[in-house]
Motif scaffolding. Structure first.
Motif, PDB file in Angstrom:
ATOM      1  N   GLU A 147     -38.112  -2.312-105.601  1.00 42.21           N
ATOM      2  CA  GLU A 147     -38.729  -0.982-105.667  1.00 42.21           C
ATOM      3  C   GLU A 147     -40.234  -1.086-105.857  1.00 42.21           C
ATOM      4  O   GLU A 147     -40.994  -0.231-105.397  1.00 42.21           O
ATOM      5  CB  GLU A 147     -38.109  -0.177-106.811  1.00 42.21           C
ATOM      6  CG  GLU A 147     -36.634   0.155-106.593  1.00 42.21           C
ATOM      7  CD  GLU A 147     -36.064   0.941-107.761  1.00 42.21           C
ATOM      8  OE1 GLU A 147     -36.853   1.310-108.653  1.00 42.21           O
ATOM      9  OE2 GLU A 147     -34.846   1.180-107.774  1.00 42.21           O
ATOM     10  N   GLY A 148     -40.676  -2.120-106.556  1.00 36.91           N
ATOM     11  CA  GLY A 148     -42.098  -2.267-106.811  1.00 36.91           C
ATOM     12  C   GLY A 148     -42.605  -1.203-107.765  1.00 36.91           C
ATOM     13  O   GLY A 148     -41.833  -0.503-108.449  1.00 36.91           O
ATOM     14  N   TRP A 149     -43.935  -1.061-107.786  1.00 32.57           N
ATOM     15  CA  TRP A 149     -44.568  -0.093-108.698  1.00 32.57           C
ATOM     16  C   TRP A 149     -45.602   0.725-107.935  1.00 32.57           C
ATOM     17  O   TRP A 149     -46.621   1.145-108.481  1.00 32.57           O
ATOM     18  CB  TRP A 149     -45.245  -0.851-109.848  1.00 32.57           C
ATOM     19  CG  TRP A 149     -44.276  -1.770-110.537  1.00 32.57           C
ATOM     20  CD1 TRP A 149     -43.445  -1.452-111.577  1.00 32.57           C
ATOM     21  CD2 TRP A 149     -43.996  -3.139-110.193  1.00 32.57           C
ATOM     22  NE1 TRP A 149     -42.676  -2.547-111.905  1.00 32.57           N
ATOM     23  CE2 TRP A 149     -42.988  -3.595-111.078  1.00 32.57           C
ATOM     24  CE3 TRP A 149     -44.481  -4.015-109.222  1.00 32.57           C
ATOM     25  CZ2 TRP A 149     -42.469  -4.892-111.023  1.00 32.57           C
ATOM     26  CZ3 TRP A 149     -43.971  -5.302-109.170  1.00 32.57           C
ATOM     27  CH2 TRP A 149     -42.977  -5.727-110.065  1.00 32.57           C
ATOM     28  N   GLY A 150     -45.297   0.899-106.660  1.00 35.57           N
ATOM     29  CA  GLY A 150     -46.216   1.669-105.829  1.00 35.57           C
ATOM     30  C   GLY A 150     -47.405   0.833-105.414  1.00 35.57           C
ATOM     31  O   GLY A 150     -47.336  -0.399-105.316  1.00 35.57           O
ATOM     32  N   GLU A 151     -48.521   1.490-105.180  1.00 30.90           N
ATOM     33  CA  GLU A 151     -49.753   0.791-104.808  1.00 30.90           C
ATOM     34  C   GLU A 151     -50.492   0.404-106.081  1.00 30.90           C
ATOM     35  O   GLU A 151     -50.960   1.265-106.838  1.00 30.90           O
ATOM     36  CB  GLU A 151     -50.637   1.659-103.915  1.00 30.90           C
ATOM     37  CG  GLU A 151     -51.858   0.915-103.385  1.00 30.90           C
ATOM     38  CD  GLU A 151     -52.630   1.710-102.356  1.00 30.90           C
ATOM     39  OE1 GLU A 151     -53.864   1.546-102.286  1.00 30.90           O
ATOM     40  OE2 GLU A 151     -51.992   2.489-101.610  1.00 30.90           O
ATOM     41  N   ILE A 152     -50.594  -0.888-106.324  1.00 32.51           N
ATOM     42  CA  ILE A 152     -51.227  -1.389-107.552  1.00 32.51           C
ATOM     43  C   ILE A 152     -52.234  -2.461-107.166  1.00 32.51           C
ATOM     44  O   ILE A 152     -52.234  -2.969-106.039  1.00 32.51           O
ATOM     45  CB  ILE A 152     -50.193  -1.986-108.536  1.00 32.51           C
ATOM     46  CG1 ILE A 152     -49.429  -3.152-107.880  1.00 32.51           C
ATOM     47  CG2 ILE A 152     -49.229  -0.912-109.010  1.00 32.51           C
ATOM     48  CD1 ILE A 152     -48.468  -3.864-108.818  1.00 32.51           C
ATOM     49  N   ASP A 153     -53.117  -2.817-108.122  1.00 38.76           N
ATOM     50  CA  ASP A 153     -54.085  -3.876-107.809  1.00 38.76           C
ATOM     51  C   ASP A 153     -53.481  -5.239-108.143  1.00 38.76           C
ATOM     52  O   ASP A 153     -52.436  -5.350-108.796  1.00 38.76           O
ATOM     53  CB  ASP A 153     -55.419  -3.641-108.525  1.00 38.76           C
ATOM     54  CG  ASP A 153     -55.290  -3.620-110.045  1.00 38.76           C
ATOM     55  OD1 ASP A 153     -54.484  -4.397-110.595  1.00 38.76           O
ATOM     56  OD2 ASP A 153     -56.017  -2.835-110.687  1.00 38.76           O
ATOM     57  N   PHE A 154     -54.167  -6.279-107.693  1.00 40.26           N
ATOM     58  CA  PHE A 154     -53.631  -7.633-107.840  1.00 40.26           C
ATOM     59  C   PHE A 154     -53.592  -8.092-109.298  1.00 40.26           C
ATOM     60  O   PHE A 154     -52.721  -8.884-109.671  1.00 40.26           O
ATOM     61  CB  PHE A 154     -54.435  -8.623-106.986  1.00 40.26           C
ATOM     62  CG  PHE A 154     -54.016  -8.636-105.543  1.00 40.26           C
ATOM     63  CD1 PHE A 154     -52.989  -9.461-105.098  1.00 40.26           C
ATOM     64  CD2 PHE A 154     -54.630  -7.805-104.622  1.00 40.26           C
ATOM     65  CE1 PHE A 154     -52.587  -9.473-103.773  1.00 40.26           C
ATOM     66  CE2 PHE A 154     -54.242  -7.812-103.280  1.00 40.26           C
ATOM     67  CZ  PHE A 154     -53.217  -8.638-102.857  1.00 40.26           C
ATOM     68  N   ASP A 155     -54.532  -7.622-110.125  1.00 44.16           N
ATOM     69  CA  ASP A 155     -54.480  -7.968-111.543  1.00 44.16           C
ATOM     70  C   ASP A 155     -53.201  -7.434-112.191  1.00 44.16           C
ATOM     71  O   ASP A 155     -52.557  -8.121-112.990  1.00 44.16           O
ATOM     72  CB  ASP A 155     -55.704  -7.414-112.275  1.00 44.16           C
ATOM     73  CG  ASP A 155     -56.937  -8.302-112.098  1.00 44.16           C
ATOM     74  OD1 ASP A 155     -56.775  -9.424-111.574  1.00 44.16           O
ATOM     75  OD2 ASP A 155     -58.037  -7.867-112.481  1.00 44.16           O
ATOM     76  N   GLU A 156     -52.834  -6.191-111.841  1.00 47.39           N
ATOM     77  CA  GLU A 156     -51.588  -5.638-112.358  1.00 47.39           C
ATOM     78  C   GLU A 156     -50.399  -6.388-111.766  1.00 47.39           C
ATOM     79  O   GLU A 156     -49.390  -6.629-112.454  1.00 47.39           O
ATOM     80  CB  GLU A 156     -51.484  -4.148-112.040  1.00 47.39           C
ATOM     81  CG  GLU A 156     -50.241  -3.504-112.640  1.00 47.39           C
ATOM     82  CD  GLU A 156     -50.163  -2.000-112.411  1.00 47.39           C
ATOM     83  OE1 GLU A 156     -49.043  -1.440-112.440  1.00 47.39           O
ATOM     84  OE2 GLU A 156     -51.236  -1.380-112.185  1.00 47.39           O
TER      85      GLU A 156
END
Length: 783
Positions: free
Chosen positions: A342-351
């Protein structure tokens, strides 16, 4: 008449000739023997000397293996073998075989009837008493002597002894008891150094075997084996062993391995495995493999720290850049994040790093680095070669590098497999400002007779895969995995100390090679951590294979129960104190390298001061002044540790129940008394009652039990009334099971479905969760 006389003369001449011939031959032989001193190829001088000369072997002692502080971990000691004289014509013989068998059989592990038959034999002067009567310790010998059985005698012989029992067992290895074979570990790898050369003593004696007044002794001195000093720290190793034993008993994993290393030098400060063994009882070994060096595994997400380092070094990592988490297509396969894709949507690489996103790292490898560059860093971090650690049977990695799919999944810890020691070596580059250090466990080898070191280890660089600036940035990023809002490494936080590290949840290939094991907790849970994060001194790697977790626990639970105490203890002995409030700063300042000198205080002052520092004072004696202490002033201790204080009064025995073997050894050292112990774990029995006066002579004898053994003993002592409660509970469980018979079994994924780890993650939960999910379809070449 004349003819007869002539015949007589002729015969006389012939006889004279024959006699003369024999005399000449005999004389020639005598001269030959006198000159050549040899008869039928045998030297007459040697024959004479052998009749009057005897030769006795002189035993050389096998070298001792020490820890870094000089504590013996493997040594040669004297042992005792019991035998019985049964000849009634001899004054000291077995008088009552039945009674002797009854008393003796429990102490030598022989059936009473069998022993009685042995002691009742006729036409024998003496008999051996079986394997249980061989290689006895001094305390075992004394226990038999206390039976006061006429006819029981002992002979003394050397044996190999491991005083700490189950302690770095796979590192040390073992020999058989009489040291004729070196079978494993350093005992085998360094056998040429440890093994002695026996000598001999020759002297002349009379027919009765008594040496002559001038015995003409010839001594060929024996040469003792060389002593080996390790980098292992017994304080750190003890905590490691205890923590691993607790986890092993609580979670019953398939196996555990852990390594503690000095980040600056590559010295191995601790190393252990489960299953382990007591080298003194080598007949019962079930695991001969040192998993740390001889077992390769897919590392799971701990590999992401090296992929991150490569991306930062190449200048292609932007932590603020965003990507779509969840799933990622590679060739004909699909990478999924660990929350069922499912992921966490659009997130940055640090997250993505904090959440341990597989998609993030597959994209880093294939879209930022490229497969060729990624594999060049696999080479630079030393993953294609063995480390060369000075332990036997090191195995090498197995790297899948045939296509982009291999590169993508290797970037987050699947497909390729490495040994734990390869991972630890690579981690030193991140901890040590880019310089990777070769791991080693032998500090030096010392020849006592020549009083010189024949080998001295020096820290050795294994390369510089990344720059100091990159290493610093990687550590900063990894610190957020432990402390960050979304970090999966929160269970590895240590109060007052910044830890940088990466969690891992590795999959396990099936035995038939058809894919990965599936099902709940069919993973290897791990953590690679270093501290303090800004300038690491210690690296700790822990991996726990398939622990039995309950529904509310994640894989970090057993791993953190090993990592956290070991890291705290390691930093303490490196004199690195947590950064806490003023009061605690005083505690660690006072209990750091400049430990308080309690011998300048009264007993009451010493107790109060120790307690104010967070120490546990153990006062031995009834006097008013402290005469000595352990640990001594200047040594390193941590809050919660025992400080032993000897007063000027009569020594009184404390209650040792629950003490560790380390505490017991310090206590015996304080009193300058020998310590004898059986078992492993914590003190459960002692030979001197608490509050009793400690005698000047004799040893302190204790029995150790593991927590599981203690629980079993307590359960056996429970009242029978509790059994009825248990029965009632079992009836209720059976009723519940009957009611659930109609429930359907959990469905297994069909071919083509996306395979997921049986893991759940709560976004609000503080504890970490397992990270990785396998590929939707796993090509054969990536297994």
């Amino acid at each position: 008449m004349a003819a007869r006389k002539k015949s007589t003369i002729m015969r006389a001449l012939i006889l004279l000739g024959i006699v003369s011939l024999f005399f000449m031959i005999f004389a020639a032989r005598v001269v030959y023997v006198q000159v050549g001193k040899e008869v039928k190829g045998q030297d007459l001088e040697e024959m004479a000397e052998s009749r009057w000369t005897t030769t006795q072997p002189l035993h050389g002692e096998r070298g001792t293996i020490y820890d870094r502080g000089g504590e013996a971990l493997a040594e040669e000691v004297q042992s005792f073998t019991a035998f019985a004289i049964i000849d009634e014509d001899y004054e000291d013989h077995i008088e009552d075989p039945a009674q002797a068998a009854s008393d003796l059989s429990p102490l030598i592990n022989m059936e009473e009837e069998e022993l009685e038959n042995l002691l009742s034999q006729e036409d024998r002067f003496q008999v051996e008493l079986g394997s249980g009567a061989k290689y006895l310790s001094l305390s075992e010998k004394e226990a038999i002597e206390e039976l006061d059985i006429n006819g029981i005698q002992f002979i003394t012989e050397p044996k190999r002894y491991y005083p700490n029992q189950t302690f770095a067992s796979h590192v040390l290895g073992f020999t058989n008891r009489d040291m004729t074979e070196s079978l494993m570990g350093l005992e085998r790898g360094l056998n040429d150094n440890l093994e002695p050369e026996d000598g001999e003593l020759s002297y002349e004696r009379n027919r009765q075997g008594v040496p002559l007044l001038d015995p003409n002794e010839i001594i060929d001195e024996p040469e003792d084996g060389e002593d080996v000093y390790l980098t292992i720290d017994s304080n750190i190793q003890t905590v490691l062993e205890q923590a691993m034993t607790e986890v092993d008993e609580t979670y019953s994993p398939n196996k555990i391995t852990a390594v503690v290393a000095n980040a600056k030098t590559g010295e191995i400060l601790g190393m252990s495995n489960r299953p382990s063994f007591n080298p003194n009882e080598y007949e019962s070994i079930t695991n001969y493999t040192n998993f740390a060096v001889s077992d390769r595994i897919e590392p799971g997400s701990t590999m992401k720290m090296f992929t991150l380092a490569a991306a930062i070094e190449e200048g292609v990592y932007d932590g603020e850049e965003t990507y779509q988490s969840g799933r990622y297509e590679i060739l004909d396969s699909r990478i999924s994040d660990h929350n069922n894709g499912e992921g966490w949507g659009e997130i940055d690489f640090d997250e993505g790093l904090q959440r341990s996103s597989n998609v993030a790292f597959a994209k880093l490898v294939l879209e930022k680095l490229g497969a060729d560059t990624f594999f060049s860093y696999i080479d630079a971090f030393g993953f294609r070669d063995i480390t060369g650690i000075d332990l036997p049977n090191e195995t090498n990695s197995s790297i899948a590098d045939s296509d982009d799919l291999d590169a993508g999944v290797s970037g987050f810890g699947q497909a390729s497999a490495y040994t734990p020691i390869q991972l630890v070596q690579a981690a030193t580059a991140i901890a040590n400002d880019g310089e990777m250090m070769k791991p080693y466990v032998v500090d030096r080898i010392h020849n006592e007779q020549e009083d010189k070191n024949t080998y001295t280890a020096e820290p050795e660089s294994a390369g510089n895969p990344i720059s100091a600036e990159t290493a610093k940035e990687v550590r900063e990023k990894l610190e957020t995995v432990v402390s960050g809002e979304y970090g999966t490494g929160k269970p590895y936080q240590i109060d007052g100390i910044d830890v940088a590290g990466k969690t891992g949840t590795a999959q396990i290939s099936s035995d038939d090679g058809s894919g990965y094991l599936s099902g709940e907790n069919e993973n290897i849970f791990s953590f690679m951590g270093m501290a303090p994060a800004d300038d690491p001194s210690i690296i700790v790697y822990v991996a726990v294979d398939r622990p039995e977790l309950d529904g509310s626990e994640s894989g970090s639970a057993p791993v953190s129960q090993i990592f956290n105490p070991v890291m705290k203890q390691s930093l303490s002995y490196m004199n690195i104190a947590p950064e806490t409030d003023v009061e605690n700063d005083e505690v660690f300042e006072e209990t750091g390298i400049d430990t308080v000198n309690f011998t300048e205080m009264t007993t009451q002052q010493a107790q109060e001061k120790a307690e104010s520092l967070g120490l546990v004072p153990v006062v031995v004696g009834a006097g008013n002044d402290i005469e000595s202490q352990l640990p001594e002033s200047g040594n390193n201790v941590i809050a919660g540790e025992k400080i032993f204080l000897r007063t000027n009064g009569e020594a009184i025995m404390p209650d040792m129940t629950g003490w560790s073997i380390r505490d017991a050894k310090r206590f015996s050292e304080l009193l300058d008394k020998p310590l004898r112990f059986e078992g492993s774990g914590y003190v459960s029995e002692q030979n001197i009652d608490p509050e009793a006066a400690i005698p000047d002579k004799g040893a302190i004898t204790i029995t150790l039990m593991t927590p599981a053994e203690m629980r079993e003993e307590e359960a056996a002592e429970e009242e029978p009334a509790e059994e009825s409660e248990e029965n009632a509970s079992e009836d209720a469980e059976e009723t519940q099971e009957d009611a659930s018979d109609g429930e359907t079994e959990e469905e297994t994924p069909e071919e083509g479905e996306e395979i997921q780890d049986n893991e759940e993650e709560s976004e609000a939960a503080e504890e970490t969760v397992p990270e990785e999910a396998p590929l939707e379809e796993e090509p054969a070449e990536t297994e």
